[in-house]
Motif scaffolding. Structure first.
Motif, PDB file in Angstrom:
ATOM      1  N   CYS A   4       0.185  -1.483 -17.737  1.00  0.00           N
ATOM      2  CA  CYS A   4       1.185  -2.433 -17.230  1.00  0.00           C
ATOM      3  C   CYS A   4       0.518  -3.406 -16.259  1.00  0.00           C
ATOM      4  O   CYS A   4      -0.620  -3.220 -15.861  1.00  0.00           O
ATOM      5  N   GLU A   5       1.216  -4.446 -15.887  1.00  0.00           N
ATOM      6  CA  GLU A   5       0.653  -5.481 -15.010  1.00  0.00           C
ATOM      7  C   GLU A   5       0.764  -5.061 -13.550  1.00  0.00           C
ATOM      8  O   GLU A   5       1.456  -5.689 -12.751  1.00  0.00           O
ATOM      9  N   PHE A   6       0.073  -3.986 -13.206  1.00  0.00           N
ATOM     10  CA  PHE A   6       0.087  -3.480 -11.827  1.00  0.00           C
ATOM     11  C   PHE A   6      -1.308  -3.619 -11.248  1.00  0.00           C
ATOM     12  O   PHE A   6      -2.300  -3.322 -11.916  1.00  0.00           O
ATOM     13  N   ALA A   7      -1.374  -4.067 -10.005  1.00  0.00           N
ATOM     14  CA  ALA A   7      -2.667  -4.229  -9.330  1.00  0.00           C
ATOM     15  C   ALA A   7      -2.556  -3.707  -7.901  1.00  0.00           C
ATOM     16  O   ALA A   7      -1.492  -3.773  -7.268  1.00  0.00           O
ATOM     17  N   LEU A   8      -3.660  -3.195  -7.403  1.00  0.00           N
ATOM     18  CA  LEU A   8      -3.696  -2.588  -6.073  1.00  0.00           C
ATOM     19  C   LEU A   8      -5.004  -2.956  -5.395  1.00  0.00           C
ATOM     20  O   LEU A   8      -6.076  -2.719  -5.950  1.00  0.00           O
ATOM     21  N   ASP A   9      -4.915  -3.560  -4.207  1.00  0.00           N
ATOM     22  CA  ASP A   9      -6.144  -3.914  -3.505  1.00  0.00           C
ATOM     23  C   ASP A   9      -6.646  -2.731  -2.680  1.00  0.00           C
ATOM     24  O   ASP A   9      -5.960  -1.714  -2.525  1.00  0.00           O
ATOM     25  N   PHE A  10      -7.861  -2.852  -2.148  1.00  0.00           N
ATOM     26  CA  PHE A  10      -8.467  -1.759  -1.388  1.00  0.00           C
ATOM     27  C   PHE A  10      -7.682  -1.468  -0.118  1.00  0.00           C
ATOM     28  O   PHE A  10      -7.620  -0.322   0.328  1.00  0.00           O
ATOM     29  N   LYS A  11      -7.102  -2.500   0.474  1.00  0.00           N
ATOM     30  CA  LYS A  11      -6.354  -2.306   1.724  1.00  0.00           C
ATOM     31  C   LYS A  11      -5.191  -1.345   1.511  1.00  0.00           C
ATOM     32  O   LYS A  11      -4.937  -0.458   2.328  1.00  0.00           O
ATOM     33  N   CYS A  12      -4.460  -1.525   0.394  1.00  0.00           N
ATOM     34  CA  CYS A  12      -3.335  -0.644   0.094  1.00  0.00           C
ATOM     35  C   CYS A  12      -3.793   0.678  -0.506  1.00  0.00           C
ATOM     36  O   CYS A  12      -3.175   1.720  -0.280  1.00  0.00           O
ATOM     37  N   ALA A  13      -4.884   0.644  -1.276  1.00  0.00           N
ATOM     38  CA  ALA A  13      -5.395   1.870  -1.890  1.00  0.00           C
ATOM     39  C   ALA A  13      -5.879   2.872  -0.850  1.00  0.00           C
ATOM     40  O   ALA A  13      -5.892   4.083  -1.102  1.00  0.00           O
ATOM     41  N   THR A  14      -6.264   2.383   0.338  1.00  0.00           N
ATOM     42  CA  THR A  14      -6.789   3.267   1.383  1.00  0.00           C
ATOM     43  C   THR A  14      -5.783   3.507   2.509  1.00  0.00           C
ATOM     44  O   THR A  14      -6.146   4.059   3.547  1.00  0.00           O
ATOM     45  N   LEU A  15      -4.528   3.090   2.325  1.00  0.00           N
ATOM     46  CA  LEU A  15      -3.513   3.422   3.328  1.00  0.00           C
ATOM     47  C   LEU A  15      -3.360   4.936   3.405  1.00  0.00           C
ATOM     48  O   LEU A  15      -3.248   5.608   2.370  1.00  0.00           O
ATOM     49  N   PRO A  16      -3.330   5.517   4.601  1.00  0.00           N
ATOM     50  CA  PRO A  16      -3.149   6.970   4.694  1.00  0.00           C
ATOM     51  C   PRO A  16      -1.773   7.376   4.161  1.00  0.00           C
ATOM     52  O   PRO A  16      -0.773   6.694   4.399  1.00  0.00           O
ATOM     53  N   LEU A  17      -1.732   8.485   3.428  1.00  0.00           N
ATOM     54  CA  LEU A  17      -0.465   8.939   2.856  1.00  0.00           C
ATOM     55  C   LEU A  17       0.486   9.462   3.930  1.00  0.00           C
ATOM     56  O   LEU A  17       1.706   9.386   3.783  1.00  0.00           O
ATOM     57  N   PHE A  18      -0.096   9.980   5.019  1.00  0.00           N
ATOM     58  CA  PHE A  18       0.709  10.461   6.149  1.00  0.00           C
ATOM     59  C   PHE A  18       0.063   9.954   7.434  1.00  0.00           C
ATOM     60  O   PHE A  18      -1.161   9.896   7.536  1.00  0.00           O
ATOM     61  N   THR A  19       0.882   9.629   8.414  1.00  0.00           N
ATOM     62  CA  THR A  19       0.345   9.166   9.693  1.00  0.00           C
ATOM     63  C   THR A  19       1.390   9.369  10.781  1.00  0.00           C
ATOM     64  O   THR A  19       2.553   9.707  10.499  1.00  0.00           O
ATOM     65  N   ARG A  20       0.971   9.149  12.019  1.00  0.00           N
ATOM     66  CA  ARG A  20       1.886   9.247  13.161  1.00  0.00           C
ATOM     67  C   ARG A  20       1.962   7.900  13.876  1.00  0.00           C
ATOM     68  O   ARG A  20       1.081   7.060  13.725  1.00  0.00           O
ATOM     69  N   TYR A  21       3.040   7.760  14.655  1.00  0.00           N
ATOM     70  CA  TYR A  21       3.236   6.511  15.385  1.00  0.00           C
ATOM     71  C   TYR A  21       3.562   6.805  16.836  1.00  0.00           C
ATOM     72  O   TYR A  21       4.626   7.373  17.163  1.00  0.00           O
ATOM     73  N   LYS A  22       2.630   6.490  17.706  1.00  0.00           N
ATOM     74  CA  LYS A  22       2.799   6.630  19.162  1.00  0.00           C
ATOM     75  C   LYS A  22       3.412   7.982  19.516  1.00  0.00           C
ATOM     76  O   LYS A  22       2.897   9.021  19.127  1.00  0.00           O
ATOM     77  N   GLN A  23       4.552   7.949  20.208  1.00  0.00           N
ATOM     78  CA  GLN A  23       5.161   9.199  20.667  1.00  0.00           C
ATOM     79  C   GLN A  23       6.262   9.711  19.741  1.00  0.00           C
ATOM     80  O   GLN A  23       7.000  10.627  20.106  1.00  0.00           O
ATOM     81  N   HIS A  24       6.387   9.095  18.567  1.00  0.00           N
ATOM     82  CA  HIS A  24       7.409   9.555  17.618  1.00  0.00           C
ATOM     83  C   HIS A  24       7.103  10.997  17.221  1.00  0.00           C
ATOM     84  O   HIS A  24       5.975  11.324  16.850  1.00  0.00           O
ATOM     85  N   GLU A  25       8.124  11.867  17.253  1.00  0.00           N
ATOM     86  CA  GLU A  25       7.878  13.298  17.097  1.00  0.00           C
ATOM     87  C   GLU A  25       7.580  13.725  15.666  1.00  0.00           C
ATOM     88  O   GLU A  25       7.000  14.788  15.434  1.00  0.00           O
ATOM     89  N   HIS A  26       7.990  12.922  14.675  1.00  0.00           N
ATOM     90  CA  HIS A  26       7.786  13.306  13.281  1.00  0.00           C
ATOM     91  C   HIS A  26       6.703  12.442  12.630  1.00  0.00           C
ATOM     92  O   HIS A  26       6.508  11.288  13.019  1.00  0.00           O
ATOM     93  N   PRO A  27       6.050  12.979  11.629  1.00  0.00           N
ATOM     94  CA  PRO A  27       5.068  12.157  10.894  1.00  0.00           C
ATOM     95  C   PRO A  27       5.759  11.172   9.962  1.00  0.00           C
ATOM     96  O   PRO A  27       6.913  11.357   9.569  1.00  0.00           O
ATOM     97  N   PHE A  28       5.055  10.106   9.605  1.00  0.00           N
ATOM     98  CA  PHE A  28       5.544   9.095   8.664  1.00  0.00           C
ATOM     99  C   PHE A  28       4.840   9.285   7.329  1.00  0.00           C
ATOM    100  O   PHE A  28       3.640   9.590   7.273  1.00  0.00           O
ATOM    101  N   THR A  29       5.593   9.077   6.256  1.00  0.00           N
ATOM    102  CA  THR A  29       5.068   9.204   4.904  1.00  0.00           C
ATOM    103  C   THR A  29       5.021   7.834   4.242  1.00  0.00           C
ATOM    104  O   THR A  29       5.958   7.039   4.380  1.00  0.00           O
TER     105      THR A  29
END
Length: 496
Positions: free
Chosen positions: A418-443
């Motif tokens: 299909c006509e899907f493309a992905l650059d390196f910037k998005c391909a290397t985004l972490p699948l899980f991460t945290r944000y400052k003092q937020h108590e839960h992880p982000f997906t």
């Protein structure tokens, strides 16, 4: 082998059997893709010539103009202030050289004279048919009105310029030589194929570059493009399967083991190491830390990792095990792992993701090519949870944008289904991460969280594009842009 040529009486032209790219023939103005003649003494302008153009006869009798001989001339010196003449046969401009009759002002393009063309990828000589007609070239596959070169026994028609494609090339992305083939016999079992350099479909009825050992296919122009080819002496190249120089990894360990423990399964685990990147010993830990980043990949530190008891220094176990030298499909030379950038500012620009970074660097000392750690670990064939099909690395610039952020960058990964493309910037985004003092992880999420039709970032409170990837906290129903979660410079670690 030397040749005294009328266009350059100062010095002889020297024959060079090696391939010379990014140069154009002085005579016909077409690219030089094979052996050539040039002046090695004139540094500013070397008078490059195709072998066939350099060896043209100075006088020629042609059946289209039998009453007078035609003389090989340099158009720009004959009337430098006037427009260059047009060929009487193909009606195109003659370039620098043409065959000219001074009495009748009759001109022939040097590609239109009846001289047999020796193409190394075809068994028989090719002869121009003597007039301009509409035909389809059996090499490039383009329909054109031109003077074709014909092999009558094979019914093989090509442009003269297509006859100059080199019969073999070496590309960065493949360890063997690619051979030009214009027969689909080897590929008959496939209905369609895609070029493994640009990830676009290849018409196997026409010319292509092919490695039969690995079933590697490439478009003609993709294989000879500057960003893909490996500029080496093909006469000296050893086209062998077991050549260790072309292995993906070059085994140089970056650390020494100081202490070990035996795990439950009986394997030895390095609990204390000496790593080339740090002055103190590092110890293995499974502790969970918040708001700490790995000094290697500049990602959130997750167990297991190594840390220094004296400094704010952390390394993922995977970053510790990175080889000191390795190869990468985006570059022709081996890359060396550095703990800090080699400039005064101590950060660098990653070629793949186009981001500044101050973590570990994979550097080519010859070309100053640089990759950060996450980009260096992305394989040529990528399986990503954000897309259902496999993605293939494309090393040819195109107009296609990344589907996940809409940026137009190079290099990029493409889907062949299909006509899907992905650059390196998005391909290397972490699948899980945290944000400052937020108590839960982000997906990292790939589809919208609901069907409300209104999508905003909870951090910057600006609207989100529903087609773009975003980070989401399920516990708090908290969506956010990747740039708001990760920051403007996610690959920069602030040292405290």
């Amino acid at each position: 082998m030397e040749l005294q040529h009328f266009c350059h009486p100062k010095h002889p032209l020297i024959f060079n059997e090696e391939k010379i790219y990014d140069k154009y023939c002085y005579g016909c103005q077409e690219p030089i893709l094979d052996s050539s003649y040039s002046c090695i003494k004139c540094k500013d302008y070397k008078f490059y010539h195709h072998k066939s153009c350099a060896e043209l006869p100075l006088m020629f009798h042609h059946p289209l103009h039998p009453i007078h001989p035609l003389i090989l001339i340099n158009e720009s010196t004959r009337h430098p202030e006037k427009e260059i003449s047009r060929c009487e046969l193909c009606k195109d401009y003659c370039g620098e050289y043409s065959y000219h009759c001074y009495r009748c002002n009759f001109n022939l393009h040097i590609s239109c004279i009846v001289v047999q063309l020796e193409a190394k990828f075809h068994d028989h000589p090719l002869t121009p048919i003597g007039k301009s007609i509409i035909f389809t070239c059996d090499i490039c596959g383009k329909e054109d009105k031109d003077v074709p070169n014909l092999c009558a026994p094979c019914s093989f028609w090509i442009h003269r310029k297509c006859g100059r494609f080199p019969h073999k090339v070496k590309v960065v992305r493949h360890k063997h030589l690619l051979h030009l083939t214009h027969s689909s016999l080897e590929l008959h079992q496939f209905d369609s194929r895609f070029c493994q350099l640009c990830v676009r479909e290849v018409n196997i009825k026409y010319g292509l570059y092919y490695c039969s050992r690995c079933d590697f296919v490439a478009h003609l122009n993709c294989a000879i493009a500057k960003e893909n080819r490996e500029d080496i002496n093909l006469l000296e190249f050893k086209d062998e399967d077991d050549d260790p120089e072309f292995d993906e990894f070059i085994d140089l360990v970056a650390y020494k083991v100081k202490k070990t423990n035996v795990g439950e399964d009986g394997t030895e685990i390095a609990t204390e190491i000496e790593h080339f990147s740090h002055e103190h010993d590092l110890k293995l830990t499974n502790e969970v830390l918040n708001n700490k980043k790995c000094n290697g990949c500049v990602r959130d530190i997750l167990p297991p990792f190594y840390n220094c008891a004296k400094c704010n220094f952390f390394l993922h176990k995977s970053c510790v095990e990175l080889p000191k030298k390795r190869r990468h499909p985006l570059h022709e030379h081996p890359l060396t792992l550095l703990s800090v950038a080699s400039n005064k500012r101590k950060f660098f620009w990653c070629y793949a993701c186009k981001r500044f970074c101050n973590g570990f660097t994979y550097l080519c000392e010859t070309c100053d090519f640089k990759l950060d750690v996450p980009c260096s670990l992305v394989p040529e064939i990528l399986t990503h949870p954000g897309h259902e099909h496999r993605l293939f690395l494309s090393s040819i610039p195109s107009d296609q944008n990344c589907n996940c952020c809409d940026s137009k960058v190079f290099p990029i990964f493409r889907c062949t289904i299909c006509e899907f493309a992905l650059d390196f910037k998005c391909a290397t985004l972490p699948l899980f991460t945290r944000y400052k003092q937020h108590e839960h992880p982000f997906t990292l999420c790939y589809t919208t969280e609901d069907d409300s039709g209104e999508y905003y970032c909870e951090i910057c409170e600006e609207e989100r594009d529903p087609k773009h990837w975003f980070y989401y906290c399920v516990d708090c129903s908290y969506p956010a842009h990747p740039k708001c979660i990760l920051g403007i410079y996610p690959n920069i670690k602030l040292h405290k």
